[in-house]
Design a protein around this motif. Structure first.
Motif, PDB file in Angstrom:
ATOM      1  N   GLN A   1      68.439   9.842 -46.872  1.00 50.90           N
ATOM      2  CA  GLN A   1      69.691  10.548 -47.105  1.00 50.90           C
ATOM      3  C   GLN A   1      70.516  10.617 -45.823  1.00 50.90           C
ATOM      4  O   GLN A   1      71.730  10.413 -45.844  1.00 50.90           O
ATOM      5  CB  GLN A   1      69.377  11.960 -47.624  1.00 50.90           C
ATOM      6  CG  GLN A   1      70.501  12.569 -48.405  1.00 50.90           C
ATOM      7  CD  GLN A   1      70.096  13.855 -49.108  1.00 50.90           C
ATOM      8  OE1 GLN A   1      69.978  13.869 -50.308  1.00 50.90           O
ATOM      9  NE2 GLN A   1      69.924  14.920 -48.353  1.00 50.90           N
ATOM     10  N   ASP A   2      69.853  10.880 -44.697  1.00 50.27           N
ATOM     11  CA  ASP A   2      70.552  10.940 -43.414  1.00 50.27           C
ATOM     12  C   ASP A   2      71.219   9.610 -43.089  1.00 50.27           C
ATOM     13  O   ASP A   2      72.367   9.565 -42.623  1.00 50.27           O
ATOM     14  CB  ASP A   2      69.574  11.312 -42.288  1.00 50.27           C
ATOM     15  CG  ASP A   2      69.151  12.769 -42.328  1.00 50.27           C
ATOM     16  OD1 ASP A   2      69.765  13.558 -43.071  1.00 50.27           O
ATOM     17  OD2 ASP A   2      68.181  13.131 -41.615  1.00 50.27           O
ATOM     18  N   ALA A   3      70.501   8.509 -43.327  1.00 53.60           N
ATOM     19  CA  ALA A   3      71.027   7.180 -42.998  1.00 53.60           C
ATOM     20  C   ALA A   3      72.247   6.841 -43.845  1.00 53.60           C
ATOM     21  O   ALA A   3      73.238   6.303 -43.345  1.00 53.60           O
ATOM     22  CB  ALA A   3      69.934   6.127 -43.188  1.00 53.60           C
ATOM     23  N   ILE A   4      72.189   7.164 -45.136  1.00 55.97           N
ATOM     24  CA  ILE A   4      73.306   6.856 -46.031  1.00 55.97           C
ATOM     25  C   ILE A   4      74.500   7.750 -45.735  1.00 55.97           C
ATOM     26  O   ILE A   4      75.639   7.280 -45.616  1.00 55.97           O
ATOM     27  CB  ILE A   4      72.873   7.007 -47.508  1.00 55.97           C
ATOM     28  CG1 ILE A   4      71.858   5.911 -47.866  1.00 55.97           C
ATOM     29  CG2 ILE A   4      74.083   6.932 -48.438  1.00 55.97           C
ATOM     30  CD1 ILE A   4      71.278   6.039 -49.263  1.00 55.97           C
TER      31      ILE A   4
ATOM     32  N   VAL B   1      80.059   9.391 -43.957  1.00 56.20           N
ATOM     33  CA  VAL B   1      80.880  10.389 -43.273  1.00 56.20           C
ATOM     34  C   VAL B   1      81.652   9.761 -42.120  1.00 56.20           C
ATOM     35  O   VAL B   1      82.867   9.970 -41.986  1.00 56.20           O
ATOM     36  CB  VAL B   1      80.005  11.556 -42.773  1.00 56.20           C
ATOM     37  CG1 VAL B   1      80.817  12.492 -41.881  1.00 56.20           C
ATOM     38  CG2 VAL B   1      79.422  12.324 -43.956  1.00 56.20           C
ATOM     39  N   LYS B   2      80.976   8.999 -41.281  1.00 52.09           N
ATOM     40  CA  LYS B   2      81.634   8.453 -40.095  1.00 52.09           C
ATOM     41  C   LYS B   2      82.787   7.507 -40.455  1.00 52.09           C
ATOM     42  O   LYS B   2      83.858   7.557 -39.830  1.00 52.09           O
ATOM     43  CB  LYS B   2      80.606   7.733 -39.212  1.00 52.09           C
ATOM     44  CG  LYS B   2      79.706   8.694 -38.433  1.00 52.09           C
ATOM     45  CD  LYS B   2      78.749   7.968 -37.515  1.00 52.09           C
ATOM     46  CE  LYS B   2      77.927   8.967 -36.702  1.00 52.09           C
ATOM     47  NZ  LYS B   2      76.927   8.280 -35.840  1.00 52.09           N
TER      48      LYS B   2
ATOM     49  N   THR C   1      78.327  19.136 -46.937  1.00 54.64           N
ATOM     50  CA  THR C   1      78.132  19.896 -45.695  1.00 54.64           C
ATOM     51  C   THR C   1      78.299  19.008 -44.467  1.00 54.64           C
ATOM     52  O   THR C   1      78.887  19.426 -43.460  1.00 54.64           O
ATOM     53  CB  THR C   1      76.737  20.541 -45.687  1.00 54.64           C
ATOM     54  OG1 THR C   1      76.611  21.418 -46.811  1.00 54.64           O
ATOM     55  CG2 THR C   1      76.512  21.342 -44.405  1.00 54.64           C
ATOM     56  N   GLU C   2      77.792  17.770 -44.551  1.00 59.24           N
ATOM     57  CA  GLU C   2      77.918  16.853 -43.417  1.00 59.24           C
ATOM     58  C   GLU C   2      79.377  16.504 -43.152  1.00 59.24           C
ATOM     59  O   GLU C   2      79.784  16.333 -41.994  1.00 59.24           O
ATOM     60  CB  GLU C   2      77.100  15.585 -43.673  1.00 59.24           C
ATOM     61  CG  GLU C   2      75.594  15.790 -43.616  1.00 59.24           C
ATOM     62  CD  GLU C   2      75.138  16.396 -42.297  1.00 59.24           C
ATOM     63  OE1 GLU C   2      75.541  15.870 -41.234  1.00 59.24           O
ATOM     64  OE2 GLU C   2      74.386  17.387 -42.325  1.00 59.24           O
ATOM     65  N   PHE C   3      80.176  16.409 -44.188  1.00 62.18           N
ATOM     66  CA  PHE C   3      81.613  16.186 -43.996  1.00 62.18           C
ATOM     67  C   PHE C   3      82.235  17.377 -43.265  1.00 62.18           C
ATOM     68  O   PHE C   3      83.052  17.203 -42.343  1.00 62.18           O
ATOM     69  CB  PHE C   3      82.306  15.970 -45.346  1.00 62.18           C
ATOM     70  CG  PHE C   3      82.447  14.524 -45.720  1.00 62.18           C
ATOM     71  CD1 PHE C   3      83.358  13.699 -45.071  1.00 62.18           C
ATOM     72  CD2 PHE C   3      81.661  13.980 -46.721  1.00 62.18           C
ATOM     73  CE1 PHE C   3      83.485  12.364 -45.407  1.00 62.18           C
ATOM     74  CE2 PHE C   3      81.788  12.638 -47.069  1.00 62.18           C
ATOM     75  CZ  PHE C   3      82.687  11.828 -46.417  1.00 62.18           C
ATOM     76  N   GLU C   4      81.865  18.565 -43.653  1.00 67.22           N
ATOM     77  CA  GLU C   4      82.393  19.759 -42.997  1.00 67.22           C
ATOM     78  C   GLU C   4      82.033  19.768 -41.515  1.00 67.22           C
ATOM     79  O   GLU C   4      82.877  20.025 -40.650  1.00 67.22           O
ATOM     80  CB  GLU C   4      81.837  21.014 -43.661  1.00 67.22           C
ATOM     81  CG  GLU C   4      82.314  21.241 -45.085  1.00 67.22           C
ATOM     82  CD  GLU C   4      81.739  22.516 -45.675  1.00 67.22           C
ATOM     83  OE1 GLU C   4      80.911  23.161 -44.999  1.00 67.22           O
ATOM     84  OE2 GLU C   4      82.136  22.880 -46.794  1.00 67.22           O
TER      85      GLU C   4
END
Length: 357
Positions: free
Chosen positions: A265-268, A273-274, A302-305
């Motif tokens: 999930q982190d890799a995707i 996001v970036k 959350t990662e987008f935030e």
């Protein structure tokens, strides 16, 4: 205006009734019914197109009847137009919806609106919802659903689903530019394929999300494909291969499986996001709209935030209410109401390979 919308692009059979007043951008959902054949596809570990279409033939009319019954409406007296997904998707599935819509349009003398399924995922952000609020603990004014009156052009739209991963720039609701997309597997497709490697049930996305949350951190790290490439393209087939090599010969305990899910999930999400944030910077947009089934993942939101905050950007993130993020007919109706372009019923055809050309 009030529209009956149909959605049969893949394995779901959806019917919804939506309406909008001329002075409003919000789309109200009066009823939204989805019949699923998930149990059949879970047995095969994926969707067999012929099976999906056969189930949709059985579900289509009962789903429409239930939709009308829940809204206490009739097509003849209460519906102004028929909207339907005409692509992209599985040809057999699309034909079920398109031919049903054409028949209803002809019989009841109602105009028909063909809807681009992928764009409809972003238009789900215009559906009115009671869940218009700042997410607890968030430093951003991140509204879940109910975008309408807050829309500022241009904006960046990220469609991330089981079959598609695409990034677009919108100068208006109808004037958009495709920036990039996946070269092979979509993000959701990669999650499902990796789920099979981990012996997880289909569809694997929700299970991977749950297991990733149980592993608050992971010592495992997989590469984020194309993350440093300056285009807006994506690629996730290599990640699937990397995970396959990693798990080969290993005893997949619950703890290890959870950590793998977190690392996947982190890799995707890192590359999603970036690249999306980079597009927002490059084009000076103040808003990012998310759409598609994978956008319902709370970790991705959350990662987008976090990224917006760390980059000190004045950018607002919008995503549909979770029940409208996956394939559903309400988003098809929302598109039809906001980009109302009816055609004669005889001119609509299913286009399985429809894209952004």
């Amino acid at each position: 205006m009030r529209i009956l919308a149909l959605e049969t692009s893949c394995d779901e059979t959806g019917a919804a009734i939506v309406e909008r007043n001329d002075h409003e951008q919000f789309v109200k959902v009066l009823s939204n019914v989805t019949a699923t054949s998930l149990a059949i596809h879970a047995k095969t570990g994926g969707i067999i197109p012929e099976n999906a279409a056969r189930e949709q033939v059985k579900f289509m009319i009962p789903t429409i009847k239930q939709c009308l019954r829940e809204a206490n409406l009739t097509i003849k007296n209460d519906i102004d137009a028929i909207a339907v997904t005409y692509g992209p998707g599985l040809i057999g599935s699309l034909l079920v919806g398109v031919e049903t819509a054409k028949t209803l349009s002809f019989v009841f003398s109602k105009p028909i609106i063909p809807v681009h399924h992928l764009l409809a995922h972003l238009f789900a952000n215009f559906i009115q919802t009671t869940n218009i609020r700042k997410r607890k603990g968030s430093k951003l004014d991140n509204l879940e659903g109910g975008l309408a009156s807050h829309l500022i052009f241009p904006f960046v739209g990220l469609i991330v689903s089981g079959g598609h991963t695409d990034l677009l720039l919108f100068n208006s609701l109808t004037n958009y530019k495709w920036l990039g997309g996946t070269r092979d597997d979509a993000a959701g497709e990669a999650l499902d394929k990796i789920g099979r490697l981990l012996n997880l049930p289909y569809p694997a996305g929700p299970e991977i999300e749950q297991r990733a949350n149980e592993a608050r951190k992971s010592s495992i790290k997989f590469k984020s494909p194309l993350v440093d490439i300056k285009t807006f393209d994506f690629s996730f087939s290599g990640l699937k291969t990397e995970v396959g090599r990693f798990v080969k010969g290993k005893n997949l305990t619950d703890r290890l499986t959870n950590e793998i899910c977190r690392a996947v999930q982190d890799a995707i999400f890192d590359v999603l996001v970036k690249k999306t944030i980079r597009a927002a910077k490059m084009f000076g947009t103040k808003q990012i709209l998310l759409g598609g089934g994978v956008s319902s993942n709370q970790t991705l939101r959350t990662e987008f935030e976090k990224s917006v905050i760390s980059n000190k950007l004045q950018v607002r993130i919008f995503s549909p209410e979770k029940k409208f993020a996956t394939d559903n007919a309400a988003m098809i109706g929302a598109y039809a109401l906001l980009d109302y372009k009816p055609i004669d019923w005889s001119k609509i055809t299913a286009e399985p390979d429809l894209y952004f050309d």
